[in-house]
Design a protein around this motif. Structure first.
Motif, PDB file in Angstrom:
ATOM      1  N   VAL A 103      21.270  80.287  40.142  1.00 47.85           N
ATOM      2  CA  VAL A 103      22.501  81.001  39.798  1.00 47.85           C
ATOM      3  C   VAL A 103      23.386  81.081  41.041  1.00 47.85           C
ATOM      4  O   VAL A 103      22.922  80.954  42.165  1.00 47.85           O
ATOM      5  CB  VAL A 103      22.221  82.419  39.262  1.00 47.85           C
ATOM      6  CG1 VAL A 103      21.414  82.355  37.964  1.00 47.85           C
ATOM      7  CG2 VAL A 103      21.520  83.286  40.299  1.00 47.85           C
ATOM      8  N   SER A 104      24.665  81.311  40.813  1.00 47.25           N
ATOM      9  CA  SER A 104      25.594  81.496  41.926  1.00 47.25           C
ATOM     10  C   SER A 104      25.464  82.909  42.481  1.00 47.25           C
ATOM     11  O   SER A 104      24.953  83.820  41.814  1.00 47.25           O
ATOM     12  CB  SER A 104      27.031  81.251  41.470  1.00 47.25           C
ATOM     13  OG  SER A 104      27.426  82.253  40.542  1.00 47.25           O
ATOM     14  N   GLU A 105      25.948  83.097  43.687  1.00 46.41           N
ATOM     15  CA  GLU A 105      25.926  84.433  44.301  1.00 46.41           C
ATOM     16  C   GLU A 105      26.738  85.419  43.482  1.00 46.41           C
ATOM     17  O   GLU A 105      26.357  86.580  43.337  1.00 46.41           O
ATOM     18  CB  GLU A 105      26.468  84.335  45.741  1.00 46.41           C
ATOM     19  CG  GLU A 105      26.477  85.648  46.505  1.00 46.41           C
ATOM     20  CD  GLU A 105      27.781  86.406  46.394  1.00 46.41           C
ATOM     21  OE1 GLU A 105      27.772  87.638  46.597  1.00 46.41           O
ATOM     22  OE2 GLU A 105      28.819  85.776  46.090  1.00 46.41           O
ATOM     23  N   ILE A 106      27.862  84.971  42.919  1.00 45.05           N
ATOM     24  CA  ILE A 106      28.690  85.840  42.067  1.00 45.05           C
ATOM     25  C   ILE A 106      27.880  86.314  40.861  1.00 45.05           C
ATOM     26  O   ILE A 106      27.884  87.499  40.506  1.00 45.05           O
ATOM     27  CB  ILE A 106      29.958  85.090  41.600  1.00 45.05           C
ATOM     28  CG1 ILE A 106      30.970  85.013  42.741  1.00 45.05           C
ATOM     29  CG2 ILE A 106      30.562  85.715  40.358  1.00 45.05           C
ATOM     30  CD1 ILE A 106      31.757  86.283  42.998  1.00 45.05           C
ATOM     31  N   LEU A 155      30.664  89.195  46.733  1.00 49.35           N
ATOM     32  CA  LEU A 155      30.398  90.276  45.781  1.00 49.35           C
ATOM     33  C   LEU A 155      29.132  91.039  46.170  1.00 49.35           C
ATOM     34  O   LEU A 155      29.047  92.252  45.965  1.00 49.35           O
ATOM     35  CB  LEU A 155      30.277  89.706  44.363  1.00 49.35           C
ATOM     36  CG  LEU A 155      30.018  90.726  43.251  1.00 49.35           C
ATOM     37  CD1 LEU A 155      31.055  91.838  43.245  1.00 49.35           C
ATOM     38  CD2 LEU A 155      29.970  90.026  41.882  1.00 49.35           C
ATOM     39  N   SER A 156      28.155  90.368  46.738  1.00 51.54           N
ATOM     40  CA  SER A 156      26.938  91.056  47.184  1.00 51.54           C
ATOM     41  C   SER A 156      27.263  92.159  48.187  1.00 51.54           C
ATOM     42  O   SER A 156      26.696  93.257  48.132  1.00 51.54           O
ATOM     43  CB  SER A 156      25.965  90.056  47.822  1.00 51.54           C
ATOM     44  OG  SER A 156      25.524  89.104  46.887  1.00 51.54           O
ATOM     45  N   GLN A 157      28.179  91.874  49.090  1.00 54.72           N
ATOM     46  CA  GLN A 157      28.589  92.876  50.078  1.00 54.72           C
ATOM     47  C   GLN A 157      29.322  94.030  49.402  1.00 54.72           C
ATOM     48  O   GLN A 157      29.110  95.204  49.739  1.00 54.72           O
ATOM     49  CB  GLN A 157      29.482  92.222  51.133  1.00 54.72           C
ATOM     50  CG  GLN A 157      29.926  93.167  52.242  1.00 54.72           C
ATOM     51  CD  GLN A 157      30.709  92.434  53.322  1.00 54.72           C
ATOM     52  OE1 GLN A 157      30.610  91.215  53.470  1.00 54.72           O
ATOM     53  NE2 GLN A 157      31.485  93.177  54.092  1.00 54.72           N
ATOM     54  N   LEU A 158      30.202  93.695  48.441  1.00 56.65           N
ATOM     55  CA  LEU A 158      30.907  94.745  47.695  1.00 56.65           C
ATOM     56  C   LEU A 158      29.921  95.650  46.964  1.00 56.65           C
ATOM     57  O   LEU A 158      30.101  96.873  46.919  1.00 56.65           O
ATOM     58  CB  LEU A 158      31.886  94.122  46.699  1.00 56.65           C
ATOM     59  CG  LEU A 158      33.037  93.286  47.269  1.00 56.65           C
ATOM     60  CD1 LEU A 158      33.889  92.749  46.130  1.00 56.65           C
ATOM     61  CD2 LEU A 158      33.891  94.089  48.240  1.00 56.65           C
ATOM     62  N   LEU A 176      37.784  83.835  42.152  1.00 58.30           N
ATOM     63  CA  LEU A 176      36.650  83.007  41.743  1.00 58.30           C
ATOM     64  C   LEU A 176      37.012  81.523  41.820  1.00 58.30           C
ATOM     65  O   LEU A 176      37.942  81.062  41.158  1.00 58.30           O
ATOM     66  CB  LEU A 176      36.234  83.366  40.309  1.00 58.30           C
ATOM     67  CG  LEU A 176      35.834  84.833  40.101  1.00 58.30           C
ATOM     68  CD1 LEU A 176      35.712  85.152  38.622  1.00 58.30           C
ATOM     69  CD2 LEU A 176      34.541  85.143  40.829  1.00 58.30           C
ATOM     70  N   SER A 177      36.272  80.790  42.611  1.00 56.92           N
ATOM     71  CA  SER A 177      36.468  79.341  42.699  1.00 56.92           C
ATOM     72  C   SER A 177      35.662  78.643  41.610  1.00 56.92           C
ATOM     73  O   SER A 177      34.747  79.227  41.010  1.00 56.92           O
ATOM     74  CB  SER A 177      36.011  78.841  44.071  1.00 56.92           C
ATOM     75  OG  SER A 177      34.593  78.916  44.177  1.00 56.92           O
TER      76      SER A 177
END
Length: 465
Positions: A103-106, A155-158, A176-177
């Motif tokens: 999965v992506s980090e997002i 987003l992980s930091q948020l 989002l890219s």
């Protein structure tokens, strides 16, 4: 292996491989280690991790391997992918063969968002301006805002920050890219914004626009009838591929469709015909920024942001660094930094933003672009192009005979000096490269800052008699 048929909630002792040790990978590692996961952070390159972050990784017992992926990666139950790693990478192919979910980090970080509003912004151009403008629109309201994604804050930091707050009205505003959207499973924005689609990153998508567009469309795949998809209905490709699972809201300029927010050459209006603001009061230049403003207004109004507050924000928002950023005037010539214009369409929008003769600095690392698409607007708005970097020869081949071209090699200072020499009072010089920066710089920010420093040095030179 971890079952992703439903959104996972328990990560205690789950073996998780995070691929890519730049900021998004580091912050994902910290987030999942805090959730009890047994995390391996792996990077094929030699990445320098900031000292405080490295200390936190060590404190949380995150194993770090740099300079190559080991077999430990394929011993994981879940892989979290940083956006810069392409699907063609050997380690990704190995994970797929091993049937380890990727999965992506997002996607992974979004599993921890609860009872909050998510606004996702994508498209080929305008994402950062729109995301930043939305963040300003939600500031000083009832919402507690968290802004990030492709804009620079993972987003992980948020999520790590948001979990410290008990505010009931959080909003996550995420750029989002296509890379980040490729591997989503449950990611679910309440409001998604699709600004436009033009060829970009064709080197990653097999030179196929529809493959690139398909990744972008993932933004709406989990939306439902209570959610909103805001789109530019002047873009034919978007109109022909609307999602059917959510409410669609047009946000074009020229189409005749009925819209909640619309504009003419003088003002921006609401659906009932009430004028919101005169365009003369806006700092943002250009047609492309009007699209960004209309999309942002639609999202903010859906969330109940007051018209008075939105009006104040629009009157004071001056745009973002590296996107048609005014630097200074030297001998009557205005200099602009548009380093973020890394594709052809961005440059076309930039050229159309000026009613004066333009000298444009083009070039960098080619992203398999068709530079001939610049010809109509170069003929109309530009008096000369200065070429830099690796793509210069390809650009020259595409534009030969269209306008005067001068090569500056891999030397930005030389390019600026040539432009300054050739410009007359009243002209505009703009760095708007239509290329990535990696042949000469670390990223587009590095390129833009270097350009600004060069221009300001020239500003300090004594004026010629």
């Amino acid at each position: 292996m971890m079952d992703l048929k439903t959104k996972p909630t328990d990560f205690k002792d789950v073996r998780i491989a995070v691929l890519g040790a730049k900021r998004s990978g580091v912050m994902a590692s910290i987030l999942f280690a805090k959730k009890g996961g047994k995390v391996l952070l792996s990077d094929s390159g030699t990445v320098e991790i900031e000292g405080n972050l490295l200390s936190e990784l060590n404190r949380l017992n995150v194993e770090v391997e740099l300079g190559g992926h080991t077999s430990k990666v394929t011993n994981s139950e879940l892989a979290i992918l940083s956006p810069g790693i392409p699907n063609s990478a050997p380690i990704i192919q190995l994970l797929v063969k091993s049937e380890i979910p990727i999965v992506s980090e997002i996607e992974a970080a979004s599993w921890f968002i609860q009872n909050s509003t998510i606004i996702g912004v994508t498209g080929s151009n305008g994402k950062t301006t729109t995301t930043t403008l939305l963040n300003e629109m939600f500031k000083d309201t009832n919402f507690e805002t968290y802004c990030g994604g492709n804009i620079g804050i993972p987003l992980s930091q948020l999520m790590i920050d948001a979990e410290k707050s008990d505010s009931p009205d959080k909003v996550f505003i995420l750029e989002l890219s296509s890379f980040q959207l490729e591997r989503i499973v449950h990611f679910h924005p309440n409001i998604s914004i699709m600004l436009n689609i033009t060829p970009d990153h064709m080197d990653r998508y097999e030179h196929n626009l529809m493959h690139y567009f398909a990744a972008k469309l993932h933004i709406a795949m989990n939306q439902n009838r209570n959610d909103f998809y805001i789109y530019n209905d002047d873009d034919r490709l978007l109109c022909e591929n609307l999602p059917k699972n959510c409410q669609t809201i047009p946000a074009g300029i020229f189409s005749k469709s009925e819209k909640p927010v619309y504009a003419d050459k003088n003002s921006i209006y609401l659906k009932n015909g009430e004028k919101l603001i005169d365009r003369s009061e806006l700092f943002l230049l250009g047609e492309h920024n009007l699209y960004n403003i209309l999309a942002s207004l639609n999202a903010a109004l859906i969330c109940g942001i007051s018209q008075a507050h939105l009006r104040d924000v629009l009157k004071n928002f001056k745009g973002i660094e590296h996107r048609l950023e005014f630097i200074t005037t030297i001998n009557g010539v205005d200099f602009y930094n548009d380093s973020k214009a890394t594709n052809v369409d961005s440059v076309n929008y930039a050229l159309k933003s000026f009613a004066r003769p333009v000298i444009v600095i083009l070039g960098g690392k080619d992203k398999d672009s068709d530079f001939s698409l610049l010809i109509p607007n170069l003929k109309k708005y530009a008096k000369e192009a200065i070429l830099v970097g690796k793509a210069a020869a390809k650009i020259r081949t595409a534009l030969e005979g269209v306008l005067p071209l001068t090569d500056a090699g891999y030397n930005m200072e030389k390019a600026v000096r040539i432009a300054k020499t050739k410009a007359n009072p009243g002209d505009v010089v703009v760095l708007s490269p239509a290329c990535a920066s990696f042949d000469m710089y670390n990223n587009y920010e590095h390129r833009g800052k270097a350009f600004k420093e060069i221009v300001r040095r020239f500003e300090e030179e004594p004026k010629s008699a």
